[in-house]
Design a protein around this motif. Sequence first.
Motif, PDB file in Angstrom:
ATOM      1  N   HIS A  37      -5.238   3.134   2.847  1.00  7.17           N
ATOM      2  CA  HIS A  37      -5.080   1.691   2.902  1.00  7.17           C
ATOM      3  C   HIS A  37      -4.040   1.387   3.772  1.00  7.17           C
ATOM      4  CE1 HIS A  37      -7.370   1.109  -1.305  1.00  7.17           C
ATOM      5  NE2 HIS A  37      -8.060   1.533  -0.493  1.00  7.17           N
ATOM      6  N   GLU A  74      -9.216  -1.652  -5.409  1.00  8.96           N
ATOM      7  CA  GLU A  74      -8.313  -1.906  -6.315  1.00  8.96           C
ATOM      8  C   GLU A  74      -8.655  -2.183  -7.682  1.00  8.96           C
ATOM      9  OE1 GLU A  74      -6.039  -0.730  -4.742  1.00  8.96           O
ATOM     10  OE2 GLU A  74      -5.688  -1.687  -2.635  1.00  8.96           O
ATOM     11  N   GLU A 123       0.821  -1.204  -0.064  1.00 10.85           N
ATOM     12  CA  GLU A 123       0.157   0.046   0.035  1.00 10.85           C
ATOM     13  C   GLU A 123       1.052   1.297   0.103  1.00 10.85           C
ATOM     14  OE1 GLU A 123      -3.067   0.051  -0.828  1.00 10.85           O
ATOM     15  OE2 GLU A 123      -3.899  -2.086   0.221  1.00 10.85           O
ATOM     16  N   GLU A 158      -4.570   5.079  -1.243  1.00 13.60           N
ATOM     17  CA  GLU A 158      -3.685   4.130  -1.059  1.00 13.60           C
ATOM     18  C   GLU A 158      -2.998   4.339   0.366  1.00 13.60           C
ATOM     19  OE1 GLU A 158      -3.733   1.683  -2.823  1.00 13.60           O
ATOM     20  OE2 GLU A 158      -3.667   1.942  -4.947  1.00 13.60           O
TER      21      GLU A 158
HETATM   22 FE   LIG Z   1      -4.468  -0.209  -2.089  1.00 10.74          FE
END
Ligand SMILES: [Fe+2]
Length: 194
Positions: free
Chosen positions: A68, A149, A34, A65
């Motif tokens: 995440h 994703e 990530e 990201e």
């Molecule tokens: Fe991701």
Amino acid sequence: MKLNIDIATPSKQEWLDAVMEDFDSFLQDHLDCERKASAMAMSFVAKYPDRTEIIPELIETAIEELEHFQQVYDLMQSKGIQLTHSIGEDLYVKALIKLCHSGRQERFLDRLLVASVVETRGAERFRLVSEAQKEPELHRFYKILWASEAKHGHLFVKLALNYFTEEEVYPRLEWWIERESEVIDQLEIRAALH
Ligand SMILES: [Fe+2]
Ligand SMILES: [Fe+2]
């Protein structure tokens, strides 16, 4: 929006077994992926500052990201899993990058399409992890990531279509999907995203 056609070769059961047997190691690697995904989105901004049409979406992707990353980090904290000092080389991404053209325009297209196939593989694998998870919280978490994703897999193709025609993008994308399958097939199976 479906811009990326799916992966050519599904992940092997052996890969899923390796992940489920050592989920702590998988989380360490996932966390690092990530972080790298966020850095990769921002590296387009750094390398192609003149491509202003796509910069807002690249920044947005980098933030997603990083979110995440934060979510995986929080999950690891709740499980008492420490960050590792060093993470092994990403042979998967390295092998794909090696196949990119060197000319500026061609390389730009290739880097976008590599990002797309990497995201699409991530989506496929998060789906498998989600479906294999017995813990409801983890099942939900990986389901959300799978959707996110998959969206990124499409996004990078959409970004490419700002600068290249469909005739330039889609055959090359198919070529990349084939290469991605070959590369992932040759990797040693371990409790990691790739
Ligand atoms: Fe991701
Ligand atoms: Fe992503």
